[in-house]
Design a protein around this motif. Sequence first.
Motif, short mmCIF file in Angstrom:
data_model
loop_
_atom_site.label_atom_id
_atom_site.label_comp_id
_atom_site.label_asym_id
_atom_site.label_seq_id
_atom_site.Cartn_x
_atom_site.Cartn_y
_atom_site.Cartn_z
N ASN A 844 35.57 -4.22 -30.43
CA ASN A 844 34.13 -4.19 -30.68
C ASN A 844 33.50 -5.50 -30.23
O ASN A 844 34.03 -6.58 -30.47
N TYR A 845 32.36 -5.39 -29.57
CA TYR A 845 31.66 -6.55 -29.04
C TYR A 845 30.18 -6.44 -29.37
O TYR A 845 29.68 -5.36 -29.68
N THR A 846 29.49 -7.59 -29.31
CA THR A 846 28.05 -7.62 -29.53
C THR A 846 27.34 -7.97 -28.23
O THR A 846 27.69 -8.97 -27.57
N GLU A 848 23.86 -9.14 -26.74
CA GLU A 848 22.60 -9.75 -27.15
C GLU A 848 21.68 -9.92 -25.94
O GLU A 848 22.14 -10.26 -24.84
N LYS A 856 16.81 -14.70 -29.67
CA LYS A 856 17.40 -13.36 -29.63
C LYS A 856 16.30 -12.32 -29.74
O LYS A 856 15.52 -12.32 -30.70
N GLY A 859 19.87 -6.88 -30.18
CA GLY A 859 21.32 -6.96 -30.25
C GLY A 859 21.92 -5.60 -30.53
O GLY A 859 21.31 -4.74 -31.18
N LYS A 861 25.83 -3.44 -31.21
CA LYS A 861 27.27 -3.40 -31.39
C LYS A 861 27.82 -2.34 -30.42
O LYS A 861 27.35 -1.21 -30.38
N ILE A 912 27.36 -11.57 -23.97
CA ILE A 912 28.43 -10.83 -24.64
C ILE A 912 29.56 -11.83 -24.87
O ILE A 912 30.14 -12.35 -23.91
#
Length: 922
Positions: A844-846, A848, A856, A859, A861, A912
């Motif tokens: 799992n990555y975010t 932005e 920001k 964002g 997930k 990321i």
Amino acid sequence: MKKLTILFSLLFISFGINAQESLVKNVAFTNIGPTVMSGRVVDIDVNPEKTTEFYVGYASGGVWYTNNNGASFAPIMDSAETINVGDIAVDWKNGTIWVGTGESNSSRSSYAGIGVLKSTDKGKTWTNTGLKDSQHIGRIIINKNNPNEVVVGVVGHLYTPNKERGIYKTSDGGKTWNNTLFINENTGVIDVSVSPTDSNVLFAATWERDRKAWNFTGDGEGSAIYKSENAGSTWVKISTKKSGFPVGDGVGRIGLATFDNNVVYALLDNQNMRPAKKKKSQVGLKKDDFKHFSKNEFLKLDKKDLNEYLKENRFPKKYSAKNVKELVEKGKIEPIDLAKYLEDANYILLNSEVIGAEVYKSEDGGKTWKKTHKDYLDDVYSSYGYYFGIMAVNTSNQNKIYIGGVPLLKSDDGGKTFSSMWRENVHADHQALWINPNLEGHVINGNDGGVNITYDDGENWYKNNSPAVGQFYAINVDNKKTYNVYGGLQDNGVWYGPSTYKASKNWNSTGEYPYKSLGGGDGMQVQIDSRDNNVVYSGSQFGYYFRTNTETGDYLSIHPTHELGDSPYRYNWQAPILLSPHNQDILYIGANKLLRSMDQGENFDVISEDLTTGGKKGNVPYGTLTTISESPFKFGFIYVGSDDGFVNVTENGGNSWTRISDNLPQGLWVSRVIASKFEENRVYVTLNGYRNDDFKTYVYVSEDKGKTWKSIVSNISDSPVNVIKEDAENENVLYVGTDNALYVSLNRGESWEQFSKNLPPVAVHDVVIQNEAKDLVVGTHGRSIYKANISGIQQFEKTKGKDVVIFNVKSMRHSSRWGKSWSKWMPLNEPEISIPYFVNASGNYTVEILAEDGTKLNGFKVEASKGYNYFVYDVSTSEKVVKNYFTKKKIKVEKAQTEKYYLPKGKYTVKIGEATSAFELK
């Protein structure tokens, strides 16, 4: 030996490519057509209760479904292991679909199958029920009284003998099969027809044929008609000498159509020779005359008559009566050479005076047969009836029959007389027929150009060609900003069109289909002059090419011929051409020798000896060149490969040649030789054993101009290879196309990744890279053309040692229409930006989205898999961000009809993990 085979299979399964683990599994292909010319249809199955619902099987394009009379189609077989189709049969009451894989036609591009597939959920999933060594299946018949009872006519291997041929029957829905009719290892079953009034009565046509790369024999004593009266459990031969149906070596392919238990028709390809014609009083000189002239008789010929012969037969202008006589007088040529000059390697096949198509009828259930017509059915089959063989009878009228060959013919009197059903909008070469017994004149026809439907018995037809099922042999691209794609197709000529093509019916209102035709026949290779994209070299089978100016319409015919007295050139079906990368005036064309033009195809010189094994006796050109590659490092540094396994190289423009294939597997088709653009001594070769029924993978590289070779097959699944391509920018990236998949290597062949998102299991015949767009364009033989952006793949080295890499995010033009529509009846305009990135570990990555000052703005997930990934961003932000950030900066951002707030013009950053990349809304 059996234990070793099993062990090998287990190892293959363990180390083969898993598509779900491929690093490029998320790099998607887009189909860019074309559709209008379609591809070869092999079967049509119509719902008898609702004739607007039917399935269409394409030879190498899978099975497609329509429930709106062909206005649109959906593919239903793409999840299967193959989309090569021989026949389809549908149990409409229970929704079960049976597909016999492997085309029954014995053509040059008739691909093998993997047995009988069955689907009980309308094509969502498929089960292989067996007959895996059948390779080519002619017909499937479902017992209408017992759908678990199915009869399959197996044609068998195309190029080699095999035992899994004849009739197979299952009584348990495909769990087990019984071989109820077997003739021999060279004779299979091409057609099966069941009586509409009695499911126990079936007729089967056996066919003896032998195909080699150099010869095709489509007739023999094994070709006959058999009958079963117990639903296919046992069979009796009924085409005997006493029956009146032809027997013996000249009996070729047979098509069947059954009206009831008594009335049955047969369409025969009779390969016996016609009786010699009575000679008419001859006017002028004929070709065969020169086979009998003595030297003195020839020299006495009238110059005017001789010049007329030379002119009528299109001899080059350099040959006149005067200089030809001088050549004969000096002994440099013989009179017979003026006949041989017109007889190339195809002459025997195309000019044999065989009887051809014949229709026979039995009115006593096959005990006796009579030919229905007195005269020859000229121009239906000619000498290549092996490619045809379909017929149909209207089950409401025994005298209404249809036969398909090059034209489609109908008869209203039981075959005594025929009339053509050809009209505009109908392609030639007919392969499938469905006749509506309840509506006179309603016919659905499948041919080499797709599907046609008529409701007035052929007076008017409309075309149903929305599926992209073109069978491309070769493709190429030009260097225009919005580049065009060019390609040659099986039986549909050469076409070109924009790489931005999207399937649409809008062209019907504009009158302009995006793709344009450049010529007919079987379309072959294409070369485009990089200095002037309007100058295109393209053509058809056996080396007949043209130089065309697409802007002015000017063209030049290109088909170099041998010198009078020499042996005719042998041109491959897909004779290769190449424009020199060093000078676009220089054109190479491969026969059995390499020919070179220095003036754009106006004149040619021979720059090699015969670079093949010398050919073999047969009716198909063999011992021909198949591939040409000139090194970008040096003019005249040329590699060529042949259909009989030779690879040769010259480094001095053809003054001397060296064979470099002695240490490679022998006797295989050289499908591609590629001189590297990165290393002068590097060369790649792919070999194809399909024409030996050899389905192994052969890919090699040499780092010393072919002195030594290294196999780089690694983990590619077994399948014949058609093409290898170096990447345009990264020497470690290679692409390989096989008969059922596309692969990419990121380490120069040490290992391979399956490259298949949105690409069905179709034969990949050619790939090309458009350098500016960074697109990989793929020409398939069954599903037209695809493209994928490979800019991220080209930058693979950037991913090493990093957790995340974001590749270039394309900037986008801002629009005030985002989130709006022209009317409430039109779809809303929603923007999208694709963010390409690579991760070295699944998880799992975010994602932005940051403003230029690092604030920001949004964002998300995301779940990413190891390898290449894409996040589609809708350019939105939140109401809170608008109030707290943009409003304070006095930047107006309004809510759209989509209830979203879209970012205003400006520069932004995607982040990321620790990776970032900038983009702009202009």
